[in-house]
Design a protein around this motif. Structure first.
Motif, PDB file in Angstrom:
ATOM      1  N   HIS A 182      75.426 -29.727  47.007  1.00  0.00           N
ATOM      2  CA  HIS A 182      74.947 -31.029  46.688  1.00  0.00           C
ATOM      3  C   HIS A 182      74.367 -31.032  45.234  1.00  0.00           C
ATOM      4  O   HIS A 182      73.601 -30.366  44.855  1.00  0.00           O
ATOM      5  CB  HIS A 182      74.263 -31.705  47.874  1.00  0.00           C
ATOM      6  N   THR A 183      74.580 -32.235  44.837  1.00  0.00           N
ATOM      7  CA  THR A 183      73.838 -32.800  43.594  1.00  0.00           C
ATOM      8  C   THR A 183      73.281 -34.364  44.053  1.00  0.00           C
ATOM      9  O   THR A 183      73.838 -35.193  44.503  1.00  0.00           O
ATOM     10  CB  THR A 183      74.773 -32.895  42.473  1.00  0.00           C
ATOM     11  N   VAL A 184      71.922 -34.413  43.833  1.00  0.00           N
ATOM     12  CA  VAL A 184      71.143 -35.547  44.377  1.00  0.00           C
ATOM     13  C   VAL A 184      70.886 -36.087  42.853  1.00  0.00           C
ATOM     14  O   VAL A 184      70.144 -35.686  41.858  1.00  0.00           O
ATOM     15  CB  VAL A 184      69.969 -35.151  45.095  1.00  0.00           C
ATOM     16  N   VAL A 185      71.291 -37.298  42.835  1.00  0.00           N
ATOM     17  CA  VAL A 185      71.004 -38.055  41.673  1.00  0.00           C
ATOM     18  C   VAL A 185      69.982 -38.902  42.104  1.00  0.00           C
ATOM     19  O   VAL A 185      70.373 -39.935  42.848  1.00  0.00           O
ATOM     20  CB  VAL A 185      72.304 -38.825  41.026  1.00  0.00           C
ATOM     21  N   THR A 186      68.774 -39.218  41.287  1.00  0.00           N
ATOM     22  CA  THR A 186      67.839 -40.344  41.369  1.00  0.00           C
ATOM     23  C   THR A 186      67.782 -41.409  40.203  1.00  0.00           C
ATOM     24  O   THR A 186      67.996 -40.802  39.027  1.00  0.00           O
ATOM     25  CB  THR A 186      66.408 -39.733  41.661  1.00  0.00           C
ATOM     26  N   ALA A 187      67.948 -42.560  40.407  1.00  0.00           N
ATOM     27  CA  ALA A 187      68.348 -43.410  39.146  1.00  0.00           C
ATOM     28  C   ALA A 187      67.499 -44.612  39.334  1.00  0.00           C
ATOM     29  O   ALA A 187      67.026 -45.085  40.552  1.00  0.00           O
ATOM     30  CB  ALA A 187      69.865 -43.826  39.103  1.00  0.00           C
ATOM     31  N   ASN A 188      67.204 -45.373  38.095  1.00  0.00           N
ATOM     32  CA  ASN A 188      66.528 -46.416  38.119  1.00  0.00           C
ATOM     33  C   ASN A 188      67.519 -47.475  37.396  1.00  0.00           C
ATOM     34  O   ASN A 188      67.713 -47.278  36.114  1.00  0.00           O
ATOM     35  CB  ASN A 188      65.154 -46.494  37.340  1.00  0.00           C
ATOM     36  N   PHE A 189      67.895 -48.537  38.045  1.00  0.00           N
ATOM     37  CA  PHE A 189      68.713 -49.269  37.786  1.00  0.00           C
ATOM     38  C   PHE A 189      68.134 -50.743  37.203  1.00  0.00           C
ATOM     39  O   PHE A 189      69.029 -51.780  37.371  1.00  0.00           O
ATOM     40  CB  PHE A 189      69.881 -49.563  38.730  1.00  0.00           C
ATOM     41  N   GLY A 190      66.913 -50.878  37.175  1.00  0.00           N
ATOM     42  CA  GLY A 190      66.221 -51.984  36.786  1.00  0.00           C
ATOM     43  C   GLY A 190      66.368 -53.123  38.000  1.00  0.00           C
ATOM     44  O   GLY A 190      66.032 -52.757  39.134  1.00  0.00           O
ATOM     45  N   ASP A 191      66.640 -54.025  37.554  1.00  0.00           N
ATOM     46  CA  ASP A 191      67.108 -55.187  38.585  1.00  0.00           C
ATOM     47  C   ASP A 191      68.264 -55.091  39.479  1.00  0.00           C
ATOM     48  O   ASP A 191      68.582 -56.002  40.323  1.00  0.00           O
ATOM     49  CB  ASP A 191      66.992 -56.771  38.049  1.00  0.00           C
TER      50      ASP A 191
END
Length: 660
Positions: A182-191
């Motif tokens: 697996h590849t776990v992607v953590t992201a900050n998309f703002g609003d």
């Protein structure tokens, strides 16, 4: 035969208009010389790898978007299963089967001549996350996703000039952790809520790029290509792009939109068997040495006009790529690159190095770079090694950190009727160039290169005939207009002692004023190579105009120095570019005739003339706007033959016609 493709089709269908196949790859598998693949509106998530090519210019295989229909071919897949966290970040757990053996989030950006902002920073990867089609920024840790810092203003390390701004807000970031399954992607998309927005990740290295070499005579027309996980492509490595021929002949890439390739959009070369990042992998020799070896390895692989190059890249729009809009080493020979709009290349500067530009070509032998608009790039146009028989004509460059860099080349090459509107207009670390009828609104830098000998070739051929270091000089500047801002330094960093920089041709002060004078100086000395040591080559500089802080060569004939006068590039909201000038009456005395290659003399090391690619006399009789320059009566200095005293506004983009 026509083969039709539609997202609503089936790969078992006949390929007719009412029974289309579903994938471009299936149509490519069926296509034979003379066939046309017509792709209908929709998004095609595939890497097209045509196995067959055409047989000649008249028996091509053509891939085209259906007339009036928007066709997107992309290297990305949609990720919809995002889980929110209390800290405002989002998490997606992706099964690695999605990547089909190539996981961009596990592939590092690496290779020869790659640099990073700081040596202790962690590795970056080919993976990318897109929100509504816009790329986010990779950060080093999950904690950096939670607390992204502001992005600093980036200054070009070569000139000290601030770079054009980035389009990507630094608070929109991601980090990936890759395991076997697996590849776990953590992201900050703002609003934004990624469950309600389109979120994609790149999963394919290329989008339209053959797996095999010598898939010749292909036309690619009218598509939108995006979201490829392309690697760093120095001249000593394989050079896959989002789109390109992969060591072939006779491709036409036209009327496409290409954007958001991790590194390069269009690649015209090189070939992996000529070397692949050996300087980085082996660490036993510099990349320069491996690059020399790659030229001779290419000859062993059939690097000739008959087998490689002669591509046409025209009327494309290319933007938001991390390294290059167009790149190529060896495979770009005898090609034409015209009427493309290239912008926002290498602005985010998460990674950078010595191979970044809107157009970056090595060995552009007889390449014609015409009528392009290049702006808001880290570097606009960079020609490096073996720039010979090359013509750079009627291009508009502005708002770049640097416009034009020509490096360790021996010529002959011609630069005519261009606008160079950035703070740094020209960096010349080569010899054997002819600059005719250009406008330079920024500084010039001239520098010999005595520690790297590079090859030169027989005229209009890939055959190597010798190699030499760059002494500098052997250049011609005729009928150009130079300007300079008296309020700022030409460069903001300290230059080597052997370099000169400034506004105008004063950077050549101290050079002999002709080839004959050079011979007379060396003829007074004893020995063989020793009698040339430390002697600058002659230059021909005449009939140029100087505004503002720009100053003429100390021995120039026909120089016109104007106490007042301005010129500037203006970009309208609709994308139209104009040149606005306010010139005194004295400008009317700055007249020059049509310049021919036959009057420019031969370049010294290559012993070659300034010729058209077919060997005929080169006649520089077309100005920036496409207007014909009269043979008699003379015309104004600079890129626009009709330029006159007073206040004028001239549209310089788009006004160009191209060869269909």
């Amino acid at each position: 035969m026509d083969i039709h493709v539609s997202t609503g089709g089936s790969d078992a269908a006949a390929g007719t208009p009412d029974q289309p196949v579903a994938t471009i790859n299936e149509a490519a598998r069926r296509a034979r010389p003379g066939d046309t693949v017509i792709v209908h509106e929709g998004i095609y998530r595939e890497w097209v790898t045509p196995p067959h090519g055409g047989l000649s210019n008249n028996r091509r295989i053509t891939f085209t978007a259906a007339e009036g229909e928007h066709v997107v071919v992309t290297g990305s897949e949609v990720v919809a299963d995002w889980e929110p966290a209390e800290d405002g970040t989002w998490r997606a757990n992706i099964d690695n089967t999605l990547f089909q053996g190539f996981n961009p989030f596990a592939e590092k950006i690496q290779g020869d001549w790659l640099l990073r902002p700081a040596a202790d920073e962690p590795d970056l990867h080919l993976g990318e996350v897109y929100l509504g089609g816009k790329a986010l920024l990779e950060v080093a840790t999950v904690d950096d996703v939670r607390h992204p810092g502001p992005q600093d203003t980036i200054v070009d390390d070569w000139t000290g000039v601030p770079q054009p701004g980035t389009e990507a807000p630094s608070r929109l970031v991601w980090h990936a952790e890759v395991s076997d399954d697996h590849t776990v992607v953590t992201a900050n998309f703002g609003d934004a809520d990624p469950r309600e927005e389109l979120v994609e990740i790149n999963v394919r290295r290329s989008v339209f790029f053959p797996v095999n070499n010598h898939v010749d005579w292909i036309t690619v027309r009218g598509f939108e290509f995006r979201h490829a996980a392309t690697p760093w492509v120095p001249p000593t490595a394989d050079q896959p792009g989002m789109v390109g021929p992969n060591w072939a002949k006779g491709w036409v890439i036209e009327d496409n939109i290409l954007h958001d390739s991790k590194c390069s959009a269009i690649s015209l070369g090189k070939e992996v068997r000529t070397g692949h990042n050996f300087a980085t992998v082996r660490r036993d020799k510099p990349g320069y040495q491996y690059q020399l070896e790659s030229v001779f390895a290419a000859e062993d692989l059939g690097w000739t006009r008959e087998r490689i190059g002669s591509h046409v890249v025209r009327r494309n729009t290319i933007y938001d790529c991390g390294q290059n809009g167009i790149v190529g080493h060896l495979g770009c020979v005898f090609s034409t690159i015209e009427n493309n709009h290239i912008h926002r290349i290498a602005l985010r500067r998460q990674f950078y190095g010595h191979e970044i530009a809107g157009i970056k070509l090595h060995a552009p032998i007889d390449v014609q770079i015409l009528n392009n608009h290049i702006h808001d790039c880290s570097l606009g146009l960079w020609l490096d090694w073996q720039t010979q028989g090359t013509r750079i004509s009627r291009n508009v460059l502005h708002s770049n950190s640097r416009d034009f860099f020509v490096e360790v080349s021996h010529g002959p090459y011609v630069v005519d009727h261009n606008v160079f509107g950035s703070p740094v207009s020209l960096e010349n670390m080569s010899q054997g160039g002819a600059y005719v009828g250009n406008l330079f609104l920024g500084s010039l830098r001239v520098e010999p290169v005595l520690d790297r000998a590079t090859p030169y070739h027989r005229p209009h051929s890939t055959r190597v005939s010798g190699y030499a270091v760059i002494i500098s000089g052997d250049d011609r500047f005729i009928g150009n207009v130079f300007a300079g801002d008296p309020e700022r330094e030409a460069y903001r960093v300290e230059l080597p002692e052997i370099a000169t920089a400034g506004y105008g041709t004063t950077v050549y002060d101290g050079y002999p004023a002709s080839f004959e004078e050079f011979l007379e100086i060396t003829g007074r000395r004893e020995g063989d190579h020793r009698r040339f040591a430390g002697i600058k080559q002659g230059v021909t500089i005449r009939d140029n105009v100087y505004l503002g802080a720009a100053e003429p060569f100390e021995r120039e004939e026909g120089a016109v120095r104007l106490d007042r006068g301005t010129a500037r590039v203006v970009v309208a909201d609709v994308g139209q570019v104009t040149l606005e000038t306010d010139l005194p009456q004295e400008f009317s005395g700055a007249r020059t005739g049509v310049v021919r290659g036959s009057e420019l003399g031969r370049v010294r090391f290559v012993d070659a003339d300034f010729e058209a690619p077919d060997g005929s006399d080169l006649v520089l009789d077309t100005d920036l706007t496409g207007a014909s320059i009269e043979e008699t009566g003379g015309h104004a200095a600079g890129p626009i033959a009709s330029l006159a005293p007073g206040t004028t506004t001239t549209v310089v983009w788009p006004t160009h016609s191209t060869t269909a």
